[in-house]
Design a protein around this motif. Structure first.
Motif, PDB file in Angstrom:
ATOM      1  N   LEU A  59       0.833  -1.206   0.000  1.00  0.00           N
ATOM      2  CA  LEU A  59       0.000   0.000   0.000  1.00  0.00           C
ATOM      3  C   LEU A  59       0.869   1.258   0.000  1.00  0.00           C
ATOM      4  N   LEU A  60       1.957   1.234   0.771  1.00  0.00           N
ATOM      5  CA  LEU A  60       2.856   2.390   0.798  1.00  0.00           C
ATOM      6  C   LEU A  60       3.488   2.630  -0.575  1.00  0.00           C
ATOM      7  N   ARG A  61       3.823   1.564  -1.270  1.00  0.00           N
ATOM      8  CA  ARG A  61       4.391   1.746  -2.616  1.00  0.00           C
ATOM      9  C   ARG A  61       3.355   2.369  -3.542  1.00  0.00           C
ATOM     10  N   GLU A  62       2.126   1.911  -3.452  1.00  0.00           N
ATOM     11  CA  GLU A  62       1.075   2.481  -4.316  1.00  0.00           C
ATOM     12  C   GLU A  62       0.848   3.949  -4.007  1.00  0.00           C
ATOM     13  N   LEU A  63       0.884   4.301  -2.739  1.00  0.00           N
ATOM     14  CA  LEU A  63       0.695   5.703  -2.359  1.00  0.00           C
ATOM     15  C   LEU A  63       1.877   6.559  -2.822  1.00  0.00           C
ATOM     16  N   SER A  64       3.061   5.965  -2.830  1.00  0.00           N
ATOM     17  CA  SER A  64       4.273   6.751  -3.068  1.00  0.00           C
ATOM     18  C   SER A  64       4.380   7.296  -4.487  1.00  0.00           C
ATOM     19  N   VAL A  65       3.543   6.798  -5.413  1.00  0.00           N
ATOM     20  CA  VAL A  65       3.592   7.303  -6.785  1.00  0.00           C
ATOM     21  C   VAL A  65       2.480   8.302  -7.052  1.00  0.00           C
ATOM     22  N   LEU A  66       1.761   8.686  -6.028  1.00  0.00           N
ATOM     23  CA  LEU A  66       0.606   9.572  -6.212  1.00  0.00           C
ATOM     24  C   LEU A  66       0.938  11.051  -6.011  1.00  0.00           C
ATOM     25  N   GLY A  67       2.252  11.358  -6.011  1.00  0.00           N
ATOM     26  CA  GLY A  67       2.673  12.745  -5.920  1.00  0.00           C
ATOM     27  C   GLY A  67       4.117  12.826  -6.367  1.00  0.00           C
ATOM     28  N   ALA A  68       4.506  13.979  -6.938  1.00  0.00           N
ATOM     29  CA  ALA A  68       5.857  14.103  -7.490  1.00  0.00           C
ATOM     30  C   ALA A  68       6.943  13.926  -6.429  1.00  0.00           C
ATOM     31  N   TYR A  69       6.638  14.272  -5.206  1.00  0.00           N
ATOM     32  CA  TYR A  69       7.630  14.199  -4.127  1.00  0.00           C
ATOM     33  C   TYR A  69       7.196  13.216  -3.043  1.00  0.00           C
ATOM     34  N   ALA A  70       6.406  12.229  -3.403  1.00  0.00           N
ATOM     35  CA  ALA A  70       5.846  11.292  -2.428  1.00  0.00           C
ATOM     36  C   ALA A  70       6.654  10.008  -2.307  1.00  0.00           C
ATOM     37  N   GLY A  71       7.766   9.939  -3.001  1.00  0.00           N
ATOM     38  CA  GLY A  71       8.558   8.711  -3.017  1.00  0.00           C
ATOM     39  C   GLY A  71       8.977   8.209  -1.646  1.00  0.00           C
ATOM     40  N   HIS A  72       9.194   9.125  -0.708  1.00  0.00           N
ATOM     41  CA  HIS A  72       9.691   8.700   0.610  1.00  0.00           C
ATOM     42  C   HIS A  72       8.681   7.837   1.362  1.00  0.00           C
ATOM     43  N   LEU A  73       7.411   7.884   0.963  1.00  0.00           N
ATOM     44  CA  LEU A  73       6.401   7.083   1.652  1.00  0.00           C
ATOM     45  C   LEU A  73       6.744   5.595   1.570  1.00  0.00           C
ATOM     46  N   ALA A  74       7.363   5.202   0.442  1.00  0.00           N
ATOM     47  CA  ALA A  74       7.630   3.779   0.225  1.00  0.00           C
ATOM     48  C   ALA A  74       8.687   3.240   1.171  1.00  0.00           C
ATOM     49  N   GLY A  75       9.504   4.136   1.726  1.00  0.00           N
ATOM     50  CA  GLY A  75      10.578   3.690   2.618  1.00  0.00           C
ATOM     51  C   GLY A  75      10.297   3.936   4.082  1.00  0.00           C
ATOM     52  N   ALA A  76       9.134   4.461   4.387  1.00  0.00           N
ATOM     53  CA  ALA A  76       8.811   4.776   5.778  1.00  0.00           C
ATOM     54  C   ALA A  76       8.460   3.505   6.535  1.00  0.00           C
ATOM     55  N   SER A  77       8.622   3.564   7.847  1.00  0.00           N
ATOM     56  CA  SER A  77       8.179   2.456   8.693  1.00  0.00           C
ATOM     57  C   SER A  77       6.652   2.471   8.814  1.00  0.00           C
ATOM     58  N   VAL A  78       6.113   3.667   8.889  1.00  0.00           N
ATOM     59  CA  VAL A  78       4.658   3.822   8.983  1.00  0.00           C
ATOM     60  C   VAL A  78       4.307   5.176   8.395  1.00  0.00           C
TER      61      VAL A  78
END
Lengths: 174, 174
Positions: A54-73
Motif C-alpha cells: 500500500l505504501l508503494r502504491e501511495l508513493s507514486v501519487l505525488g511528485a515528491y511522495a517517493g519517501h512514503l515507500a521507505g517509511a516504517s509507517v
C-alpha cells in the motif's frame, strides 16, 4: 530548549529499517488530535498504514511522495470536504505540524507528502478506504532517520531571512 | 516535557494589558519561518500589527475575529496566491502552529482568526498594505493571557478521542 526543538524540525526522507512502535504512533497521534482548528471542528481523520504494498502504491501519487515507500509507517491525513477547503487545509497543517513535532521530540524523523493532482487525491482516498466527503491529500512518513546520503537534495534547503518575510503595515495618521 | 508542551497549546482570546515585547515577537517569528513547506517555497509573509485602530478594523472581518482587537500584537499571515491554495493554506497552518507553539513556550497566549468571506480577505489584505498575489486570510493574536472569564465559551472545547479519529486502512490480501 523548546524553541530550539520546534525550530529544529527538518524533513527526513530516508529511513532506517528500525520499526516505529505502536506506542510511538499512538503518542504522536495523541499530540496531533489536540491541535486547534477553526470552531474546534477537528476536520481530520488519521489512517495508519504499515503495509509495504500500500505504501508503494501511495508513493507514486505525488511528485515528491517517493519517501512514503521507505517509511516504517505513514499517517494519511484525511480532511473533511464539507468544511471550507481553506479552513480544512490550514487546520490539517496545524495537526500535521503537531504530529511531526511530537515525532521529532521522540527522536523520529518525518516528512509530509502531497498527493496531486486531483485524480491522485481520489486514488489515495480510495486506497485509504475512505470516500467523500473525506479527502486524503497528505501522507506523513514516520521512521528512524537513516544516515545522510551523499549529494545535494532535490529541494533547496535553508530558509528566507526574517528581513525578507516581515512586512510593516501601513502607517496610520493621528 | 515536550509532548506535553505541544499538546497543551490552547487558544487564548482574552489578553491582559501587559505588552508583548519586540524581542518576543522576533523570537516567535524566528520559529515560524523555519516551518517546512511544500518544495520549501515558504509561501508566507508576516505583517506585525500593534496599531489599535487597525486591530479594531481587522477584528470585524471574521465571525470569530473579535479577539484581535484585544491583542497586544497581531501577526497577519499573508500567503502567496500563485501557490496552489491547498498547499499554501496547509503550509500556512504549519507556520502558524510553529508560531503559536513558540509563543506558548514563552508564556504567551495566542489565537488564530480567519478572515471571511472573500470580500473580508481582500479587505484584510489591503489593510495589511498588500495586494495580489498575497492574500491575508489569517491573523494571529498574541498577548499575555488575562484571568479566565465566567461562563461557557462559544466554541465547544475538548477533543474527539483517538478512537473516533483513527481509521484502519483496508486489509490487503497475500
Amino acid at each position: 530548549m523548546s524553541l530550539e526543538l520546534i525550530k529544529g524540525l527538518r524533513a527526513t526522507r530516508v529511513f532506517s529499517d528500525v520499526p516505529v512502535g505502536r506506542e510511538q504512533v499512538r503518542a504522536v497521534l495523541e499530540v496531533a488530535r489536540w491541535a486547534g482548528s477553526a470552531r474546534n471542528r477537528q476536520p481530520w481523520r488519521f489512517v495508519v498504514v504499515r503495509d509495504q504494498g500500500l505504501l508503494r502504491e501511495l508513493s507514486v501519487l505525488g511528485a515528491y511522495a517517493g519517501h512514503l515507500a521507505g517509511a516504517s509507517v505513514v499517517v494519511l491525513l484525511a480532511v473533511d470536504g464539507t468544511v471550507s477547503a481553506d479552513d480544512a487545509e490550514f487546520d490539517a497543517g496545524r495537526a500535521a505540524q503537531n504530529l511531526m513535532l511530537a515525532a521529532h521530540a521522540l527522536g523520529l524523523g518525518s516528512c509530509p507528502a502531497s498527493f496531486f493532482p486531483a485524480v491522485n487525491v481520489r486514488a489515495a482516498t480510495e486506497l485509504a478506504g475512505l470516500r467523500e466527503p473525506w479527502r486524503v491529500r497528505t501522507g506523513i512518513s514516520l521512521g528512524y532517520p537513516a544516515p545522510p546520503l551523499q549529494g545535494s537534495p532535490a529541494i533547496p534547503q535553508g530558509r528566507l531571512p526574517l528581513s525578507d518575510l516581515v512586512i510593516e503595515p501601513p502607517q496610520r495618521d493621528g
